[in-house]
Design an enzyme around this catalytic site. Sequence first.
Site, PDB file in Angstrom:
ATOM      1  N   LYS A 137       0.863  -1.175   0.000  1.00  0.00           N
ATOM      2  CA  LYS A 137       0.000   0.000   0.000  1.00  0.00           C
ATOM      3  C   LYS A 137       0.903   1.229   0.000  1.00  0.00           C
ATOM      4  O   LYS A 137       1.491   1.590   1.017  1.00  0.00           O
ATOM      5  CB  LYS A 137      -0.926   0.017   1.212  1.00  0.00           C
ATOM      6  CG  LYS A 137      -1.946   1.146   1.124  1.00  0.00           C
ATOM      7  CD  LYS A 137      -3.032   1.000   2.155  1.00  0.00           C
ATOM      8  CE  LYS A 137      -4.184   1.967   1.939  1.00  0.00           C
ATOM      9  NZ  LYS A 137      -3.817   3.336   1.680  1.00  0.00           N
ATOM     10  N   LYS A 321      -6.121  -8.431  -2.557  1.00  0.00           N
ATOM     11  CA  LYS A 321      -7.184  -8.411  -3.557  1.00  0.00           C
ATOM     12  C   LYS A 321      -7.495  -9.842  -3.982  1.00  0.00           C
ATOM     13  O   LYS A 321      -6.566 -10.640  -4.178  1.00  0.00           O
ATOM     14  CB  LYS A 321      -6.732  -7.611  -4.796  1.00  0.00           C
ATOM     15  CG  LYS A 321      -6.467  -6.146  -4.482  1.00  0.00           C
ATOM     16  CD  LYS A 321      -5.868  -5.390  -5.657  1.00  0.00           C
ATOM     17  CE  LYS A 321      -5.584  -3.950  -5.243  1.00  0.00           C
ATOM     18  NZ  LYS A 321      -4.777  -3.216  -6.240  1.00  0.00           N
TER      19      LYS A 321
HETATM   20  S1  IVH Z   1      -6.445  -0.471  -5.081  1.00  0.00           S
HETATM   21  C1  IVH Z   1     -10.837  -0.517  -5.810  1.00  0.00           C
HETATM   22  N1  IVH Z   1      -3.930  -0.916  -4.511  1.00  0.00           N
HETATM   23  O1  IVH Z   1      -5.078   3.374  -1.214  1.00  0.00           O
HETATM   24  C2  IVH Z   1      -9.500  -0.505  -5.225  1.00  0.00           C
HETATM   25  N2  IVH Z   1      -4.893   1.129  -3.744  1.00  0.00           N
HETATM   26  O2  IVH Z   1      -8.053   3.522   0.055  1.00  0.00           O
HETATM   27  C3  IVH Z   1      -8.756   0.728  -5.527  1.00  0.00           C
HETATM   28  N3  IVH Z   1      -3.320   2.591  -2.570  1.00  0.00           N
HETATM   29  O3  IVH Z   1      -6.953   5.571  -3.128  1.00  0.00           O
HETATM   30  C4  IVH Z   1      -7.457   0.913  -4.882  1.00  0.00           C
HETATM   31  N4  IVH Z   1      -1.571   1.279  -2.743  1.00  0.00           N
HETATM   32  O4  IVH Z   1      -4.437   5.747  -3.298  1.00  0.00           O
HETATM   33  C5  IVH Z   1      -4.959  -0.065  -4.379  1.00  0.00           C
HETATM   34  N5  IVH Z   1      -1.699  -1.444  -4.130  1.00  0.00           N
HETATM   35  C6  IVH Z   1      -2.729  -0.588  -3.996  1.00  0.00           C
HETATM   36  C7  IVH Z   1      -2.601   0.661  -3.351  1.00  0.00           C
HETATM   37  C8  IVH Z   1      -3.708   1.483  -3.226  1.00  0.00           C
HETATM   38  C9  IVH Z   1      -2.010   2.441  -2.304  1.00  0.00           C
HETATM   39  C10 IVH Z   1      -4.133   3.766  -2.149  1.00  0.00           C
HETATM   40  C11 IVH Z   1      -4.886   4.409  -3.276  1.00  0.00           C
HETATM   41  C12 IVH Z   1      -6.322   4.371  -2.902  1.00  0.00           C
HETATM   42  C13 IVH Z   1      -6.272   4.061  -1.438  1.00  0.00           C
HETATM   43  C14 IVH Z   1      -7.432   3.147  -1.089  1.00  0.00           C
END
Ligand code: IVH
Length: 706
Positions: A137, A321
Site C-alpha cells: 500500500k 485483492k
Molecule cells: S487499489 C478498488 N492498490 O489506497 C480498489 N490502492 O483507500 C482501488 N493505494 O486511493 C485501490 N496502494 O491511493 C490499491 N496497491 C494498492 C494501493 C492502493 C495504495 C491507495 C490508493 C487508494 C487508497 C485506497
Amino acid sequence: MNLDLFSDSNGNDAAHDEADASAQIAHLKHVLHRHAHAYYTLDAPEIPDAEYDKLFRALQAYETKFPHLKSPDSPTQRVGGAVLPEFQSVRHQVPMLSIRTETDTESSGALAFDSRVRKELAYDAQAPAIDYVAELKFDGLAMSLRYEQGILVQAATRGDGEYGEDVTQNIRTIGQIPLKLPQNVPGILEVRGEVYMRRDDFEALNDRQRKKIAGGAKGEKTFVNPRNAAAGAVRQLDSNIAAQRPLSFFAYGLGEVQNWPQNLKPFQTHYELLQSLKLWGFPVAEQTRCVQGSEGLIQFHAKVALERDALPYDIDGVVYKVNDLSLQQKLGFVTREPRWAVAHKFPAQEALTVVLDIDVQVGRTGKLTPVAKLAPVFVGGVTVTNATLHNEDEARRKDVRVGDTVIVRRAGDVIPEVVSVVVEKRLANSLLFTMPQVCPVCGSPALRDEGEADYRCSGGLYCRAQQKQAFLHFAQRRAVEVDGLGEKLIDQLVDAGIVNTLPDLYKLGLTALVQLDRMAEKSALNILAALEASKATTLPRFIYGLGIRHVGEATAKEFARHFGTLDAFMSATEESLLAVPDVGPVVAKSVIAFFAQAHHQEIVAQLRACGVHWEEGSPAEKPVQILSGKTVVLTGSLPTLSREQAKEMLEAVGAKVAGSVSQKTSYVVAGAEAGSKLDKALALGIAVLDEAGLLQLVKGSLHDSA
Ligand code: IVH
C-alpha cells in the site's frame, strides 16, 4: 542516424524538409521512449545520459522548426511549460474507489478479510483456499492515467472519487509514466496507480529547498514528508516547478477499458492484469505476490513489515485483492468500497507531539547527544518520550526548540527521531537551542574537535557517564578481563557511588557487593575471585584496557612491543610515538593528551599498587638506524610537527639533519612557505618529501632509491 540535418539552413525544398523531419521525429520519439523506459522504469539505462540528451535536443530542434509536428506523446512534453489558472475538473467514467482498512495485528486483520470473503461466496470449510494478490500500500496519491489509441491524453487525481482534477501537464513530467504504449492495447485504457516520491528524492528536494531558503528565496518551504511533497508537486499549477520535483509511479489497477484488441485474451485474474501493465511499460512493485488463503496473507503482511524500512519509499500497509476477476465481480461493492479488496495497515511511523525539554546526554565515550524530551506519543507501535537530535549541526538544521510541535518518526527498531518542526505552531518566545559549553554530568569543558560533528566531555575518567564505559572497556575479555563484571553490575556500582575510578574495583569487599541488587554471596565471591585473577595481566592488555581514545587492541600491542615497559610508554614524546609502526599524529596526540592528565597517571599508579601486574620487557629492539649515512634538510613549516620534533625523529633513526642543501643531501623535507632550499633541491634533482613522506621515511616504509 544523421542528427545534423540543419546544416543546410536555407533549405529550398520545404515539402521535402517537412516529410524528412516528420520521419526523423517519429524515429527519435521511438528511440527516446525506449531509452526512457529502460532508464526510469527498468532502472537499466542502455545509453549514457549525454547520448540521451543529444537525441532529446535533436527532437526539440525539429519540433521548434516544425511546431505542428509536435505531439502530446513526445518526450519533450515531459519538461513542463504551461502555468494554469486552475485545474479542470474531470469526471471519472469508472469511479475511483477507496478500500476498507483493517488496522488489526497481522493475523486478525487478514483472518477477518478472508472469512468475510468466504462467507460472501458461501464457501464452507471444505471449499479450497482463496487465491489472493498481495500488494504494497503505497503512501502517495491515487492517479488515473487515460490512454486513447495508446497515447496518454489525460491524468486525473482521485478527487472525491467521481470528479478529480486534470493534472496531465504535471504527470507528463514523471519519467516512469509512459506517454505512449506499445501496439495491441485497448483503444481506451485507464491505468490506475499511485504517484509517490522516493525517500532519497525527498531528502534531496528538501536539501535544495533549504539552500534556496538560506539564499533568501521568498515563498519557498521544506516538505514534511514524501507524501506531502508528492501531493504538492502534482497539484502545482506551474508545470515547470512540478517538473523539478522528482516523482515516481506504481500501477495497481484499471479504470475504464474499451475496444479490447482482438488478438489479446481478456484477463481472468488480477495478477494477469498486473503482468500486462508491466509489459506495457508501467512500473509494478516487485514485492507483489500471489498467495493462498488467510495463511498466505498473514505471511505476506509479516514479511513486508520486516522489509518496510529497507524500501526506498514509504508504504503504510499492504493491500489484499481477490485474484479471480469473476469472483471479484460476484463479490461486488458495499457503498464505495469493493468487497474483494482490503487495506491492512501497519502502525503509523510518524506522529505529532510537543517538545517538553531538550536534554544533553553523555554517552559512554563522552559524546554529548542532544535529546528531545517529548510529550508521550504512540508511534511505530510503541510509546515514545525521547527522540535523538544526534548532534549540534542536526539540532540546528532542524531548529528544534523547547515548546515546538514536532513530527516524530520511529521506523522499525530504529531510535525515534524528530523529522521536522511544525513552524506555524511555534511559540512566540521560543529560544534557539545551543549546546552547553560544559559536560552536564561532570562540568568539564565540552570540546568539539575540528572536522568532527560531536562535542565530547573532556572529563575523561572523572566523568561519571564515562566511568561506566571505562569500567566496561577495562573489564572486557580482550582487555584486563574481569569475568562477570558486566553492564548491570557496573551501573549499580557507579550509580551507588561505590566505585569511581578503576582502582576502586580492586578495593571492593564482600560487604559492599552483597548489598547490591540480586547479588548473592556466591556471585559476590565469584566477582572477587575474578578481580583477583585479573591482576595477572599483560602489558598490551593493560594499555588497551586504559581506553585511550584511538588506541585499539593492535596499536596497544605495537606500543607494548616497541617500548617494552609501561614507564617508557607513558613518558614517550610525540615523535617517539610516531616512530611506532602504523602510528600517526592523531594516535600520538591522543596518547600524549591522555597521560598529560594527572589523574590518569594517578589511576595507573594506584592500579599497580593494588597488585595489577604484568611481565615487562626491554624495548623490542633498538630502533634500527635505517637512515644512518643519510643527510636530510628541513625547510618551511610542517602541518603538525615542529622543526625540533622532525629533527629528533630523523636523528633517532640515524639521519644527519643539515642546514643547507648540497649534492650530498639525501632528502629535503619541505613544508609551507619553503623557500630557496626547495628551489635548490629541485634544481639538483634531490627527493623532496612532505610531512607524510617524512613519517614514512623514518618508519622505513618509504620505497625510494635515494
Ligand atoms: S487499489 C478498488 N492498490 O489506497 C480498489 N490502492 O483507500 C482501488 N493505494 O486511493 C485501490 N496502494 O491511493 C490499491 N496497491 C494498492 C494501493 C492502493 C495504495 C491507495 C490508493 C487508494 C487508497 C485506497
